[in-house]
Motif scaffolding. Sequence first.
Motif, PDB file in Angstrom:
ATOM      1  N   TRP A 189      -2.165  -9.806  -0.654  1.00 54.48           N
ATOM      2  CA  TRP A 189      -1.447  -8.573  -0.980  1.00 54.48           C
ATOM      3  C   TRP A 189       0.061  -8.819  -0.999  1.00 54.48           C
ATOM      4  CZ3 TRP A 189      -4.182  -3.951  -1.804  1.00 54.48           C
ATOM      5  CH2 TRP A 189      -5.532  -3.977  -1.446  1.00 54.48           C
ATOM      6  N   PHE A 235      -9.419  -9.575  -0.703  1.00 47.69           N
ATOM      7  CA  PHE A 235      -8.533  -8.600  -0.086  1.00 47.69           C
ATOM      8  C   PHE A 235      -8.551  -8.644   1.439  1.00 47.69           C
ATOM      9  CE2 PHE A 235      -9.705  -6.394  -4.186  1.00 47.69           C
ATOM     10  CZ  PHE A 235      -8.548  -6.807  -4.827  1.00 47.69           C
ATOM     11  N   ASN A 271     -14.030 -12.690  -0.453  1.00 53.38           N
ATOM     12  CA  ASN A 271     -13.337 -11.437  -0.163  1.00 53.38           C
ATOM     13  C   ASN A 271     -11.836 -11.666  -0.281  1.00 53.38           C
ATOM     14  OD1 ASN A 271     -12.430  -8.979   0.664  1.00 53.38           O
ATOM     15  ND2 ASN A 271     -13.591  -8.920   2.568  1.00 53.38           N
ATOM     16  N   GLN A 282       0.808  -1.211   0.000  1.00 54.51           N
ATOM     17  CA  GLN A 282       0.000   0.000   0.000  1.00 54.51           C
ATOM     18  C   GLN A 282       0.843   1.263   0.000  1.00 54.51           C
ATOM     19  OE1 GLN A 282      -2.584  -0.715   3.406  1.00 54.51           O
ATOM     20  NE2 GLN A 282      -4.169  -1.562   2.074  1.00 54.51           N
ATOM     21  N   TYR A 330      -3.893   1.629  -4.562  1.00 54.33           N
ATOM     22  CA  TYR A 330      -4.842   0.547  -4.295  1.00 54.33           C
ATOM     23  C   TYR A 330      -6.284   1.034  -4.156  1.00 54.33           C
ATOM     24  CZ  TYR A 330      -4.371   2.192   0.543  1.00 54.33           C
ATOM     25  OH  TYR A 330      -4.358   2.956   1.674  1.00 54.33           O
ATOM     26  N   ALA A 331      -6.532   2.343  -4.336  1.00 52.32           N
ATOM     27  CA  ALA A 331      -7.909   2.846  -4.220  1.00 52.32           C
ATOM     28  C   ALA A 331      -8.814   2.210  -5.266  1.00 52.32           C
ATOM     29  CB  ALA A 331      -7.919   4.370  -4.358  1.00 52.32           C
ATOM     30  N   GLU A 368      -4.998   1.241 -12.764  1.00 54.12           N
ATOM     31  CA  GLU A 368      -5.221   1.503 -11.339  1.00 54.12           C
ATOM     32  C   GLU A 368      -4.362   2.655 -10.843  1.00 54.12           C
ATOM     33  OE1 GLU A 368      -4.223  -2.232  -9.638  1.00 54.12           O
ATOM     34  OE2 GLU A 368      -5.936  -3.294 -10.517  1.00 54.12           O
ATOM     35  N   LEU A 374      -8.583  -0.767  -6.506  1.00 46.96           N
ATOM     36  CA  LEU A 374      -8.887  -2.140  -6.106  1.00 46.96           C
ATOM     37  C   LEU A 374     -10.081  -2.176  -5.158  1.00 46.96           C
ATOM     38  CD1 LEU A 374      -5.230  -3.360  -5.523  1.00 46.96           C
ATOM     39  CD2 LEU A 374      -6.753  -4.145  -7.331  1.00 46.96           C
ATOM     40  N   ASP A 375     -10.074  -1.293  -4.167  1.00 43.35           N
ATOM     41  CA  ASP A 375     -11.200  -1.238  -3.229  1.00 43.35           C
ATOM     42  C   ASP A 375     -12.485  -0.830  -3.938  1.00 43.35           C
ATOM     43  OD1 ASP A 375      -9.530  -1.959  -1.167  1.00 43.35           O
ATOM     44  OD2 ASP A 375      -9.140   0.103  -0.535  1.00 43.35           O
ATOM     45  N   ARG A 376     -12.386   0.171  -4.803  1.00 51.08           N
ATOM     46  CA  ARG A 376     -13.580   0.680  -5.481  1.00 51.08           C
ATOM     47  C   ARG A 376     -14.184  -0.376  -6.411  1.00 51.08           C
ATOM     48  NH1 ARG A 376     -11.190   4.700  -7.326  1.00 51.08           N
ATOM     49  NH2 ARG A 376     -10.795   3.975  -9.448  1.00 51.08           N
ATOM     50  N   TYR A 387     -13.745  -3.669  -6.248  1.00 45.76           N
ATOM     51  CA  TYR A 387     -14.275  -4.793  -5.480  1.00 45.76           C
ATOM     52  C   TYR A 387     -15.669  -4.455  -4.954  1.00 45.76           C
ATOM     53  CZ  TYR A 387     -15.055  -8.107  -1.738  1.00 45.76           C
ATOM     54  OH  TYR A 387     -15.622  -9.047  -0.917  1.00 45.76           O
ATOM     55  N   ASN A 388     -15.857  -3.242  -4.470  1.00 46.55           N
ATOM     56  CA  ASN A 388     -17.181  -2.841  -3.986  1.00 46.55           C
ATOM     57  C   ASN A 388     -18.204  -2.855  -5.116  1.00 46.55           C
ATOM     58  OD1 ASN A 388     -16.254  -2.467  -1.360  1.00 46.55           O
ATOM     59  ND2 ASN A 388     -15.685  -0.329  -1.731  1.00 46.55           N
TER      60      ASN A 388
END
Length: 696
Positions: free
Chosen positions: A180, A174, A172, A141, A146-147, A227, A149-151, A153-154
């Motif tokens: 990671w 992550f 899940n 990180q 990695y923003a 990304e 990746l989170d976005r 995945y959501n």
Amino acid sequence: MADSAPSTPSSDTSSNNRRKTSLEFIITRPTSQSGSSSTSTPTMIRDGIAPVFHPAPAPSTPTPKPQTTSLASSSSAPKGKKTLESLPRELLALVAFHLVVDDQGYGSHPCSLLPFLHTSRTIHEAISFDNNPQLYHRLFQATFDYAALDRRYNWMVQHLSTQAGKGKKLFNLFADPRSWAIDYRSRWESCMRMRKVAEYKKVEIPGVCDKATFIADLWNVWFLLTEDDGKNLRFLNGRCHLKEFLGTYYKDNLLKESLVPGYPRETGDKSLAIWCSLFAGIDTIGEDNAAEVDEKIFMLRPYVFACAKYDVTYAPWHHRKLPLCAPDCTDHEPDLTLRSKAMTYKRFGYSWKRVPPHFILGVYVGFMRLLERHSDRVGLKAGSSTFSSTPFEAGLPGLFSAIQTMESPLHDREWQRNTMCQDPHTSQGLPPLTYRGQIQGYWRGKFLFYDFDLYRQILAGDMRGVYTGTFAEQVAEMELKETMVKVREEDVGGKGPLLCAGFQEEGGETDEEQERIQAGYGNELCDDADEVEKGWTKEILISGRVMRGRVRSWDGLVILDLHYSRHVMGRWLWRGYLHTGGYMVGRWRDCFTPENLRGYEGAFGLIRAGDTLYPDHFPKKMEDSLGVNQPTPAAATASTSSQNANGTGGGGGGGGGTGRAQVTLPDVAALDQRGSSSPSPGVNASAARTATAATQ
């Protein structure tokens, strides 16, 4: 004396030596106690892949007898005095973290950990890769973005939870720090291979990189770029030598294959390479001199003009409703014309499948940018049109000239499409309004074409025309409007002919047709928040002067019917995709040829005003445009292409807010020479042009 080129590493290098050049060696627990003893002096190389050890000089005085106790033994330290290895595991991990991460929070090369890892066995066990994946999760990180990746995945959780299996939770990925950590290690290993490829100027290096690992590295680069929010591009340019890496692939693969007899292949690695070069702003590779530019144009020509050989859609355009199978389908009769283009790759410790973005569409963008940079090296036919401009705009960059790296949110829709449209048989596709708001506005661009006689020769197998024929380019500008409607699932794509974009065949050129589309075309208007009942869905309709269209929800394919007269030879069908940065790229097609046959086709590219890659000095709306410079009569006579349809005047306002289009299209007279009778008896090409003029 000139420096000699570096030699290729020998393929019989021992496994131990290879391990010492990888991150695995750095972060793997030693197999014996002797591995942790300090018998050499490390020289840190932050820009390299692994530190290099040089033997320590012999001491000038006799070496005292070694202690019988281990360095890791707690009894070796005086009683009552704390040592570094006596710190808690969390503090040791924090020390290791700050050895790699600078004061600004940016992670550097993990070779900085090596002296600390070899301080003692206790410290090694506390911060090694196997025992402390949380540390390498934090280093990931700090080093990479990695923003996204989170976005994303959501987004998957939101849109796929209902398809995951009757309320079951999605996996899940992550939540496990080891995932990671594994990807952190694989990215640095990829960095090592990319540097070697750039150094040795070869894609396949024995003992270092083969074709499979090279494709895996291309996937890594594509993900890093899509990304990117600042850190990833810094890593690729500063550590991985990205431009040299892609330049090696261009010369060692693309150029060499262009010399092989026959049409070149369309492959996933080519697709990843062309889009990575565009996203990174380095698509000028191979343009150092005039000879290299000529080679590049020669290499790209078949992909641009041999339309019958290459696909540009995720599923054939004449399928209105996709997927072909029900969601619970497990066994179906495959349609051989619907080929899955998904590729397998590894990421975060697991194998995945994804469709790479289309290679041919990337070539279209790259070729149009190339035409603007080197227009003097391209054999354009006389009669090509240009945008009108003021003297103050002379010498300013062209429409496709912008070079700008884009942050990750702009890549999200393309990532969603590549994820959801892998197989036309079973993939569920995109949500219906994914491209809501991405079409409405003022568009400018151009399209390319051969005259019909030459194109017919190419369809008959004349490859020489692909490489040597001269072509024309015409500019286009249009203003489009979106309308959202509710439709029954069985009515998706419209009830009219495919060559009319699903609308009724008559009336496409009238203002009444535009008003009808904006009123829903017989369907109920809706918005994003409106819920739909079971058996219903939403669809985006498109309207504009002398054009109408819709968006195929499954993959976001935009279909436009440019309707310049009531005669079939006064209509053209444009089909393309919206791409990152504001591009709409695809192919135009004649409407005279039935949809199940290869028609008269060519490439087009448009950019929407106000989007990231639209140059600031161009007009932002139709009212500000000075129109199009049509070819002079002499030039039109010299060219085998001429104007068959004129838009409205260049500078006037659009009528009633419906938008307008100004497009010069290839001569339809050639289409009437195929020996087929006209759909409307007694209406020839001349009459079609007369009817066209009457509708303006």
